[in-house]
Write a protein that holds these residues in place. Structure first.
Motif, mmCIF file in Angstrom:
data_model
loop_
_atom_site.group_PDB
_atom_site.id
_atom_site.type_symbol
_atom_site.label_atom_id
_atom_site.label_comp_id
_atom_site.label_asym_id
_atom_site.label_seq_id
_atom_site.Cartn_x
_atom_site.Cartn_y
_atom_site.Cartn_z
ATOM 1 N N VAL A 14 0.961 -0.982 -0.042
ATOM 2 C CA VAL A 14 -0.050 0.006 -0.151
ATOM 3 C C VAL A 14 0.867 1.493 -0.016
ATOM 4 O O VAL A 14 1.740 1.487 0.731
ATOM 5 N N PRO A 15 0.766 1.948 -1.014
ATOM 6 C CA PRO A 15 1.442 3.251 -1.010
ATOM 7 C C PRO A 15 1.258 4.204 0.226
ATOM 8 O O PRO A 15 0.037 4.237 0.627
ATOM 9 N N THR A 16 2.005 4.892 0.850
ATOM 10 C CA THR A 16 1.815 5.759 1.661
ATOM 11 C C THR A 16 0.919 7.211 1.335
ATOM 12 O O THR A 16 1.079 7.227 0.102
ATOM 13 N N ASP A 17 0.202 7.892 2.137
ATOM 14 C CA ASP A 17 -0.537 8.935 1.473
ATOM 15 C C ASP A 17 0.386 10.418 1.377
ATOM 16 O O ASP A 17 -0.033 11.340 0.998
ATOM 17 N N ALA A 18 1.667 10.184 1.779
ATOM 18 C CA ALA A 18 2.537 11.492 1.611
ATOM 19 C C ALA A 18 3.708 10.816 1.798
ATOM 20 O O ALA A 18 3.871 9.772 2.490
ATOM 21 N N PRO A 19 4.912 11.336 1.407
ATOM 22 C CA PRO A 19 6.440 10.925 1.708
ATOM 23 C C PRO A 19 6.492 10.887 3.287
ATOM 24 O O PRO A 19 6.200 11.800 3.930
ATOM 25 N N GLU A 20 7.181 9.681 3.692
ATOM 26 C CA GLU A 20 7.210 9.597 5.015
ATOM 27 C C GLU A 20 8.883 9.232 5.397
ATOM 28 O O GLU A 20 9.596 8.416 4.566
ATOM 29 N N ALA A 21 9.459 9.783 6.525
ATOM 30 C CA ALA A 21 10.638 9.419 6.830
ATOM 31 C C ALA A 21 10.743 9.605 8.496
ATOM 32 O O ALA A 21 9.838 10.020 9.139
ATOM 33 N N ASP A 22 11.755 8.544 9.028
ATOM 34 C CA ASP A 22 11.874 8.930 10.649
ATOM 35 C C ASP A 22 13.325 9.457 10.510
ATOM 36 O O ASP A 22 13.985 9.929 9.626
ATOM 37 N N THR A 138 9.223 14.010 7.368
ATOM 38 C CA THR A 138 8.994 15.170 6.145
ATOM 39 C C THR A 138 7.850 15.669 6.203
ATOM 40 O O THR A 138 7.540 16.398 5.148
ATOM 41 N N TYR A 139 7.034 15.726 7.199
ATOM 42 C CA TYR A 139 5.924 16.565 7.338
ATOM 43 C C TYR A 139 6.291 18.122 7.373
ATOM 44 O O TYR A 139 7.269 18.209 8.191
ATOM 45 N N ASP A 140 5.355 18.848 6.727
ATOM 46 C CA ASP A 140 5.689 20.325 7.003
ATOM 47 C C ASP A 140 4.870 20.596 8.244
ATOM 48 O O ASP A 140 4.016 19.810 8.773
ATOM 49 N N ASP A 141 4.572 21.887 8.674
ATOM 50 C CA ASP A 141 4.158 22.261 9.634
ATOM 51 C C ASP A 141 2.615 21.956 9.980
ATOM 52 O O ASP A 141 1.987 21.544 10.702
ATOM 53 N N ASP A 142 2.043 22.185 8.638
ATOM 54 C CA ASP A 142 0.386 22.011 8.422
ATOM 55 C C ASP A 142 0.230 20.624 8.405
ATOM 56 O O ASP A 142 -0.729 20.325 9.177
ATOM 57 N N GLN A 143 1.206 19.900 7.866
ATOM 58 C CA GLN A 143 0.750 18.210 7.827
ATOM 59 C C GLN A 143 0.691 17.546 9.326
ATOM 60 O O GLN A 143 -0.186 16.993 9.861
ATOM 61 N N GLN A 144 1.813 18.376 10.031
ATOM 62 C CA GLN A 144 1.908 17.846 11.437
ATOM 63 C C GLN A 144 0.870 18.287 12.356
ATOM 64 O O GLN A 144 0.272 17.498 13.149
ATOM 65 N N GLU A 145 0.344 19.534 12.075
ATOM 66 C CA GLU A 145 -0.652 20.053 12.859
ATOM 67 C C GLU A 145 -1.875 19.192 12.604
ATOM 68 O O GLU A 145 -2.804 19.061 13.487
ATOM 69 N N ARG A 146 -2.128 19.075 11.415
ATOM 70 C CA ARG A 146 -3.593 18.410 10.849
ATOM 71 C C ARG A 146 -3.497 16.790 11.775
ATOM 72 O O ARG A 146 -4.708 16.474 12.242
ATOM 73 N N GLN A 147 -2.492 16.376 11.476
ATOM 74 C CA GLN A 147 -2.479 14.854 12.251
ATOM 75 C C GLN A 147 -2.671 15.038 13.681
ATOM 76 O O GLN A 147 -3.536 13.993 14.337
#
Length: 366
Positions: A14-22, A138-147
């Motif tokens: 299953v592809p991710t819904d956005a680029p991901e990294a740790d 890899t999340y920007d501020d908006d992605q992190q806040e939404r999650q």
């Protein structure tokens, strides 16, 4: 006495819904290997998040080992599978293959008896606390806040975790800023956790811990690699946050070594890596013998029933990727209510999941 008639496998990517990294890895898809066991007219399913080659190990090394054995004797079959992979090497994909089959065997046994698995195992608690987990580097501020807002405000989860240690610890200032922004989003009432995935050096982890403490972080996961237990223990002695690790444990002795090293404040174990439900319950008992709690790592629906059966559970990781995949591929997925899930509440037998053929088919690769 019914016996195991056979074992089948399927592989889904299953592809991710956005680029991901740790801190130490990036990815754009996740692979789930499904094991299905059969006995008379009853089937059970189990799975692991592992390379597609894991399915070949199940087919080549494990299927014949459990076929023909009494279907209710799951610990006996778990031991037989462990012995069968001796020369192949247990840690890694072999342990993950065993885990998938073991979960399927427990699921089938509970289905044979018409019970949710938690009732077969015996509940030690009414519900299973979860924590929202994702917050990829890899999340920007908006992605992190939404999650974060989704977990806290929509799902009512009072504890959340983000990834730090970006690019093997080379983006320390951004790590600190992201933690501060996470705290600003969730407020003071929500617990904030971080996971460095082994990305920091030893003294760097201690330095970073001071900034984490200032933001009220209480959980510091893998500040350094869990391969280095003496270093992990030294960091634990120097910080006030709870140090956690154990997700890469594939064998019971691994967890005993970690506990004997006094390396963690909370032991993590992944039911889809450590040999399945049979071994995970033993890991939980081992932690309890050392006076520690256990936390289930990822794969929340594989863990939920077993997690409810141990008295020293701290919580279960409600990991973004796996929650999304398990809801996509299976029917019967759980939903957090006030920060906890209640496995078996609907009375569905086994672990409560069934593969949705229509939704899963587009992602099948093996």
């Amino acid at each position: 006495m019914p016996v195991v008639a056979g074992v089948d496998t399927a592989v889904f990517t299953v592809p991710t819904d956005a680029p991901e990294a740790d801190g130490t890895l990036s990815w754009d898809s996740t692979t789930l290997v499904l094991a299905t066991v059969r006995s008379e007219d009853v089937t059970g399913l189990g799975y692991t998040y592992a390379p597609a080659a894991t399915a070949s190990i199940i087919a080549d090394l494990l299927a014949d080992v459990v076929t023909g054995l009494p279907a209710l004797d799951v610990p006996r079959m778990n031991e037989a599978m462990h012995r069968a992979v001796r020369n192949a090497g247990l840690p890694g994909v072999a342990a993950q293959a065993i885990a998938a089959v073991d979960i399927a065997l427990w699921d089938m046994k509970a289905r044979m008896l018409g019970l949710p698995l938690v009732h077969l195992l015996g509940a030690a608690r009414a519900d299973v606390p979860v924590y929202g987990s994702g917050g990829f580097t890899t999340y920007d501020d908006d992605q992190q806040e939404r999650q974060l807002r989704g977990w806290v405000e929509t799902d009512g989860i009072p504890r959340v975790k983000i990834k730090i240690g970006e690019s093997w610890g080379s983006c320390e200032e951004r790590d600190r800023l992201r933690v501060a922004k996470a705290r600003a989003v969730i407020g003071d009432a929500t617990a904030l956790y971080v996971d460095a995935n082994g990305g920091y050096g030893a003294k760097q982890a201690v330095r970073v811990s001071r900034a984490l403490t200032d933001e009220g972080v209480t959980w510091f996961e893998e500040p350094v690699s869990s391969d280095h237990l003496s270093t992990l223990a030294a960091i634990r002695d120097q910080v006030t946050l709870d140090v956690a690790a154990g997700e890469y444990g594939y064998t019971l002795p691994y967890f005993e070594h970690m506990l004997a090293s006094r390396a963690v404040d909370c032991l993590q174990a992944d039911i889809t890596r450590c040999g399945g439900i049979t071994v995970w319950l033993r890991v939980a008992a081992l932690a309890q013998a050392h006076g520690l709690e256990i936390s289930g790592h990822c794969a929340p629906h594989a863990h939920a029933h077993a997690a409810a059966a141990v008295p020293n559970l701290r919580h279960l990781e409600w990991f973004h990727d796996h929650v999304r995949i398990e809801r996509l591929l299976f029917d019967g997925a759980l939903a957090p209510d006030g920060g906890a899930v209640v496995p078996g509440a609907d009375g569905a037998p086994g672990i409560g999941l069934t593969l949705n053929a229509e939704r899963s088919q587009p992602y099948r690769v093996g």
